[in-house]
Design a protein around this motif. Structure first.
Motif, PDB file in Angstrom:
ATOM      1  N   LYS A  64     -50.636  80.733  88.638  1.00 16.38           N
ATOM      2  CA  LYS A  64     -50.831  81.305  89.849  1.00 16.38           C
ATOM      3  C   LYS A  64     -50.438  80.777  91.129  1.00 16.38           C
ATOM      4  N   LEU A  65     -50.607  79.437  91.100  1.00 18.60           N
ATOM      5  CA  LEU A  65     -50.112  78.430  92.182  1.00 18.60           C
ATOM      6  C   LEU A  65     -48.784  78.520  92.226  1.00 18.60           C
ATOM      7  N   ASN A  66     -47.980  78.301  90.990  1.00 20.32           N
ATOM      8  CA  ASN A  66     -46.552  78.130  90.903  1.00 20.32           C
ATOM      9  C   ASN A  66     -45.928  79.399  91.033  1.00 20.32           C
ATOM     10  N   GLN A  67     -46.541  80.473  90.727  1.00 22.67           N
ATOM     11  CA  GLN A  67     -45.796  81.767  91.166  1.00 22.67           C
ATOM     12  C   GLN A  67     -45.933  81.955  92.775  1.00 22.67           C
ATOM     13  N   ASP A  68     -46.907  81.838  93.499  1.00 14.83           N
ATOM     14  CA  ASP A  68     -47.061  82.077  94.793  1.00 14.83           C
ATOM     15  C   ASP A  68     -46.268  80.611  95.555  1.00 14.83           C
ATOM     16  N   MET A  69     -46.216  79.740  95.036  1.00 12.58           N
ATOM     17  CA  MET A  69     -45.033  78.755  95.808  1.00 12.58           C
ATOM     18  C   MET A  69     -43.784  79.441  95.640  1.00 12.58           C
ATOM     19  N   ALA A  70     -43.318  79.732  94.374  1.00  5.78           N
ATOM     20  CA  ALA A  70     -42.132  80.396  94.454  1.00  5.78           C
ATOM     21  C   ALA A  70     -41.371  81.630  95.035  1.00  5.78           C
ATOM     22  N   GLU A  71     -42.410  82.270  95.387  1.00  3.00           N
ATOM     23  CA  GLU A  71     -42.450  83.539  95.951  1.00  3.00           C
ATOM     24  C   GLU A  71     -42.651  83.264  97.757  1.00  3.00           C
ATOM     25  N   GLY A  72     -42.988  82.027  98.027  1.00  2.00           N
ATOM     26  CA  GLY A  72     -43.263  81.842  99.515  1.00  2.00           C
ATOM     27  C   GLY A  72     -44.556  82.046 100.026  1.00  2.00           C
ATOM     28  N   ARG A  73     -45.717  82.455  99.217  1.00  2.00           N
ATOM     29  CA  ARG A  73     -47.148  82.882  99.834  1.00  2.00           C
ATOM     30  C   ARG A  73     -47.969  81.406 100.015  1.00  2.00           C
ATOM     31  N   ILE A  74     -47.312  80.443  99.205  1.00  4.48           N
ATOM     32  CA  ILE A  74     -47.932  78.958  99.377  1.00  4.48           C
ATOM     33  C   ILE A  74     -46.990  78.191 100.003  1.00  4.48           C
ATOM     34  N   ASP A  75     -47.426  77.494 100.885  1.00  2.00           N
ATOM     35  CA  ASP A  75     -46.370  76.366 101.685  1.00  2.00           C
ATOM     36  C   ASP A  75     -46.185  74.941 100.651  1.00  2.00           C
ATOM     37  N   VAL A  76     -47.468  74.491 100.386  1.00  4.96           N
ATOM     38  CA  VAL A  76     -47.491  73.343  99.779  1.00  4.96           C
ATOM     39  C   VAL A  76     -48.676  73.283  98.863  1.00  4.96           C
ATOM     40  N   GLY A  77     -48.353  72.421  97.654  1.00  8.57           N
ATOM     41  CA  GLY A  77     -49.627  72.529  96.745  1.00  8.57           C
ATOM     42  C   GLY A  77     -49.261  71.511  95.686  1.00  8.57           C
ATOM     43  N   GLY A  78     -50.342  71.375  94.852  1.00  6.24           N
ATOM     44  CA  GLY A  78     -50.230  70.342  93.646  1.00  6.24           C
ATOM     45  C   GLY A  78     -49.704  71.552  92.708  1.00  6.24           C
ATOM     46  N   ILE A  79     -48.509  71.641  92.333  1.00  8.35           N
ATOM     47  CA  ILE A  79     -48.028  72.366  91.465  1.00  8.35           C
ATOM     48  C   ILE A  79     -47.609  71.975  89.862  1.00  8.35           C
ATOM     49  N   SER A  80     -47.546  72.665  88.947  1.00  6.39           N
ATOM     50  CA  SER A  80     -47.172  72.139  87.838  1.00  6.39           C
ATOM     51  C   SER A  80     -46.043  71.401  87.824  1.00  6.39           C
ATOM     52  N   SER A  81     -45.579  70.341  86.916  1.00  5.68           N
ATOM     53  CA  SER A  81     -44.230  69.656  86.951  1.00  5.68           C
ATOM     54  C   SER A  81     -43.159  70.803  86.508  1.00  5.68           C
ATOM     55  N   PHE A  82     -43.428  71.508  85.575  1.00 11.21           N
ATOM     56  CA  PHE A  82     -42.483  72.345  85.304  1.00 11.21           C
ATOM     57  C   PHE A  82     -42.102  73.303  86.192  1.00 11.21           C
ATOM     58  N   ALA A  83     -42.931  73.739  87.044  1.00  6.97           N
ATOM     59  CA  ALA A  83     -42.660  74.672  88.098  1.00  6.97           C
ATOM     60  C   ALA A  83     -41.625  73.878  89.124  1.00  6.97           C
ATOM     61  N   TYR A  84     -42.001  72.715  89.437  1.00  7.72           N
ATOM     62  CA  TYR A  84     -40.938  71.918  90.103  1.00  7.72           C
ATOM     63  C   TYR A  84     -39.802  72.032  89.551  1.00  7.72           C
ATOM     64  N   GLY A  85     -39.500  71.632  88.189  1.00  2.60           N
ATOM     65  CA  GLY A  85     -38.426  71.810  87.626  1.00  2.60           C
ATOM     66  C   GLY A  85     -37.446  73.084  87.698  1.00  2.60           C
ATOM     67  N   GLU A  86     -38.432  74.061  87.692  1.00  5.21           N
ATOM     68  CA  GLU A  86     -37.438  75.342  87.842  1.00  5.21           C
ATOM     69  C   GLU A  86     -37.027  75.656  89.249  1.00  5.21           C
ATOM     70  N   ASN A  87     -37.665  74.969  90.216  1.00  2.00           N
ATOM     71  CA  ASN A  87     -37.301  75.367  91.621  1.00  2.00           C
ATOM     72  C   ASN A  87     -37.133  73.727  92.316  1.00  2.00           C
ATOM     73  N   ALA A  88     -36.464  72.871  91.636  1.00  5.09           N
ATOM     74  CA  ALA A  88     -36.144  71.599  92.334  1.00  5.09           C
ATOM     75  C   ALA A  88     -35.364  71.506  93.418  1.00  5.09           C
ATOM     76  N   ASP A  89     -34.332  72.482  93.529  1.00  6.59           N
ATOM     77  CA  ASP A  89     -33.482  72.618  94.770  1.00  6.59           C
ATOM     78  C   ASP A  89     -34.543  73.253  96.060  1.00  6.59           C
ATOM     79  N   ALA A  90     -35.359  73.825  95.867  1.00 10.21           N
ATOM     80  CA  ALA A  90     -36.203  74.662  96.976  1.00 10.21           C
ATOM     81  C   ALA A  90     -37.270  73.687  97.417  1.00 10.21           C
ATOM     82  N   TYR A  91     -37.725  72.604  96.660  1.00 10.79           N
ATOM     83  CA  TYR A  91     -38.933  72.013  96.895  1.00 10.79           C
ATOM     84  C   TYR A  91     -38.423  70.464  97.106  1.00 10.79           C
ATOM     85  N   THR A  92     -39.364  69.807  98.060  1.00  9.04           N
ATOM     86  CA  THR A  92     -39.576  68.349  97.986  1.00  9.04           C
ATOM     87  C   THR A  92     -40.781  67.883  97.963  1.00  9.04           C
TER      88      THR A  92
END
Length: 286
Positions: free
Chosen positions: A39-67
């Motif tokens: 759920k955290l992964n999804q909310d980060m991707a959709e902009g409802r969460i600004d920062v979080g300890g997300i799964s590594s896979f979720a970072y890989g899916e959105n690497a261009d959008a995250y730091t």
């Protein structure tokens, strides 16, 4: 101005949050939202969460959008102790079998597909389910659980099934650590709320360091009130995890992304990790 922080609702990440001054951060405009990883992964991707300890896979899916925030992760250099495949058969005999994957996970589910498909050349039928062990094992040959679900199930059911630690399996085949979660910030937030991010980052690192200095003892006492378990178990568990994000963790992470891309689990190559710095703004590791 607010900063919405997603907080994974599992004990494995607790040392990074345990000593955070939530009152001070709240006064600065920070809000903590507990979430399961998926759920955290999804909310980060959709902009409802600004920062979080997300799964590594979720970072890989959105690497261009995250730091990624430096020096923070949930990793293991061998056994992770809370990500288990429970099986009715030895792992060598799972070719052609059916496995239930917990809906709570992204990194671990895809890690299992890499281990069984790439390293062991198994053909597996996977289905995603809510993490209910009895229902999973009623109709499937094996089940993947993560976090507290995996820990409690290992206590209650561990002697009745074959049990495999995914961190241990990854290390066996790669000799690299596995990073299961990273702390990521949406790039837009880095630009707009950098001072708030910097204060949060300082607090997270301080909490990590204090947890280690205290040998996790106060935190373990609180965990035992909720989950039970002997002190020796929890001490060994937390000492077996790494909360840093160094060169080796990055190397393991990039290799994981490489294999995930080759198996078409992610659609774009991830050849570098963008890491933020309060001093240098950000840099990449590739």
């Amino acid at each position: 101005m607010t900063l919405v922080i997603g907080e994974i609702s599992y004990t494995n990440i607790l040392p990074i949050f345990y000593y955070v001054d939530r009152q001070k951060l709240s006064q600065l405009g920070c809000t903590f939202i507990p979430k399961i990883p998926a759920k955290l992964n999804q909310d980060m991707a959709e902009g409802r969460i600004d920062v979080g300890g997300i799964s590594s896979f979720a970072y890989g899916e959105n690497a261009d959008a995250y730091t990624v925030l430096p020096n923070l992760s949930v990793s293991s250099f061998d056994s992770v102790g809370s990500i288990f495949l429970f099986s009715k058969y030895p792992i060598e005999q799972l070719d052609g079998k059916r496995i239930a994957l917990t809906s709570s996970s992204a990194t671990s589910s895809n890690l299992l597909k890499i281990i069984l498909g790439t390293f062991m050349n198994h053909q597996i039928a996977y289905d995603v389910m809510e993490p209910n062990f009895q229902k999973m094992m009623a109709t499937y040959d094996a089940a993947l659980l993560i976090g507290d679900d995996a820990i409690v199930t290992s206590w209650n059911e561990g002697n009745h099934y074959y049990r495999y630690d995914l961190g241990e399996l990854w290390y066996k085949y790669t000799a690299l650590p596995m990073t299961f979660a990273v702390f990521a910030v949406r790039n837009q937030v880095i630009v707009e709320k950098e001072e708030m991010v910097a204060e949060l980052y300082d607090q997270l690192v301080t909490s990590k360091d204090e947890s280690i200095e205290q040998m996790f003892k106060p935190m373990i006492a609180d965990i035992q009130k909720l989950l039970g378990g002997p002190t020796s178990y929890w001490t060994s568990y937390f000492n077996g995890l790494s909360y840093d994000l160094g060169q080796k963790q990055i190397e393991g992470l990039l290799y994981y992304f490489k294999l995930a891309y080759e198996k078409q689990l992610i659609t774009t190559k991830v050849e570098q990790v963008t890491v933020w710095s309060a001093y240098d703004r950000h840099h990449t590791i590739s």
